[in-house]
Write an enzyme that holds these catalytic residues in place. Sequence first.
Site, PDB file in Angstrom:
ATOM      1  N   SER A   1       0.832  -1.192   0.000  1.00  0.00           N
ATOM      2  CA  SER A   1       0.000   0.000   0.000  1.00  0.00           C
ATOM      3  C   SER A   1       0.876   1.255   0.000  1.00  0.00           C
ATOM      4  O   SER A   1       1.595   1.504  -0.956  1.00  0.00           O
ATOM      5  CB  SER A   1      -0.964  -0.035   1.186  1.00  0.00           C
ATOM      6  OG  SER A   1      -1.941   0.973   1.065  1.00  0.00           O
TER       7      SER A   1
ATOM      8  N   ASP B   1     -10.029  -4.157  -5.235  1.00  0.00           N
ATOM      9  CA  ASP B   1      -9.382  -3.199  -4.334  1.00  0.00           C
ATOM     10  C   ASP B   1      -9.907  -1.797  -4.611  1.00  0.00           C
ATOM     11  O   ASP B   1      -9.569  -1.171  -5.615  1.00  0.00           O
ATOM     12  CB  ASP B   1      -7.862  -3.251  -4.535  1.00  0.00           C
ATOM     13  CG  ASP B   1      -7.100  -2.402  -3.538  1.00  0.00           C
ATOM     14  OD1 ASP B   1      -7.725  -1.624  -2.798  1.00  0.00           O
ATOM     15  OD2 ASP B   1      -5.858  -2.516  -3.510  1.00  0.00           O
TER      16      ASP B   1
ATOM     17  N   HIS C   1      -8.087  -4.735  -0.882  1.00  0.00           N
ATOM     18  CA  HIS C   1      -6.791  -4.127  -0.605  1.00  0.00           C
ATOM     19  C   HIS C   1      -5.858  -5.039   0.178  1.00  0.00           C
ATOM     20  O   HIS C   1      -4.662  -4.776   0.250  1.00  0.00           O
ATOM     21  CB  HIS C   1      -6.982  -2.802   0.133  1.00  0.00           C
ATOM     22  CG  HIS C   1      -5.745  -1.960   0.157  1.00  0.00           C
ATOM     23  ND1 HIS C   1      -5.031  -1.660  -0.991  1.00  0.00           N
ATOM     24  CD2 HIS C   1      -5.071  -1.359   1.185  1.00  0.00           C
ATOM     25  CE1 HIS C   1      -3.981  -0.917  -0.673  1.00  0.00           C
ATOM     26  NE2 HIS C   1      -3.987  -0.720   0.627  1.00  0.00           N
TER      27      HIS C   1
END
Length: 342
Positions: free
Chosen positions: A187, A273, A318
């Site tokens: 991320s 995501d 995610h």
Amino acid sequence: MAFFDLPLQELESYSPAISEPTDLDDFWATTLADNAFDPASVTAVPVDSALCTVVIHDVTFGGYANDPIKAWLITPADTQGPLPAVVEFLGMGGGRGFSFEHLRWASAGYAHLVMDTRGEGGHWGSGGQTPDPHGNGPMVPGFVTRGIQDPEGYLWHRLFTDAHHAVEAAATLPQVDASRITVTGVSQGGGMTIAAAALNHRVIAAMPDVPFMCHLQRAVGLTDAGPYPEVVRLLHTHRDEAEQVMRTLSYFDGAALARRAQAPALFSTGLMDTTCPPSTVFAARNKWGELADAVAAPGTVTSPRPVAEIRVYPYNGHEGGEAYQWREQAAWLADLLAATPS
């Protein structure tokens, strides 16, 4: 979450025009010249622990403005000599936590440097220990709008410089083979991975996992999932700042920086995501290394263009591949190092 972005067949070739400032390369060259890494800033203090199979060092190095940045160095206990290294950057809001939370890469035979993230470390995990001494203008709660009024004061100006310097810090450590340094992160850490590979050509491989900060103009308008809505909330109030905010973001867009990478990469994405939408990830992956020759140091041979692979998790958000992706990374990196011995 259902599928909401482009179909995979289109994603594979998705290579949009990215708004890139004309002085992008000068901006980063000036940043790194004005904030030169200081090898004397690096300290590594042995840490007593209950662990028998690894050795822990508490590392500090100078980041942006030579601010002290904390890190853990974890190495296998039974290995002599410098090792290939994995420098890891963390997801948004987390800190380096406890050293014993980071054992995979050392267990696989690597020197593992885990960089703390300045000003974060309070949202998840076991906390961080690196303050950010620099101020900000008006902002929305969170991290994405800190200093967003100007590229010089933006939080990611400091974070990306810290990431570059983390690689330099790793190279100074006697446990690390400076010719075999890989960067990785999830991320926010994935966005920092892209930046480190683009800005520091010491990096021999990059593994951005569901990376943040890519194809930002699309991301801000595509998803209501955090943290991109922080930008929307700021502009909802500061209506006359949209052009300047987007200009600031353009200096930190992972899809633009990816064009400057010179090392092979292994990306990942989840097709569901909504935090880092797959089209934004593919935009960075598909532009990876486009300008490798143009930005290479004189005399450096970068052709052919560095390869960027991607692992796709169709039914994940995610969280991406998590342990499945680490397994992919470990195999990919081992094969790459075996093919390019030091």
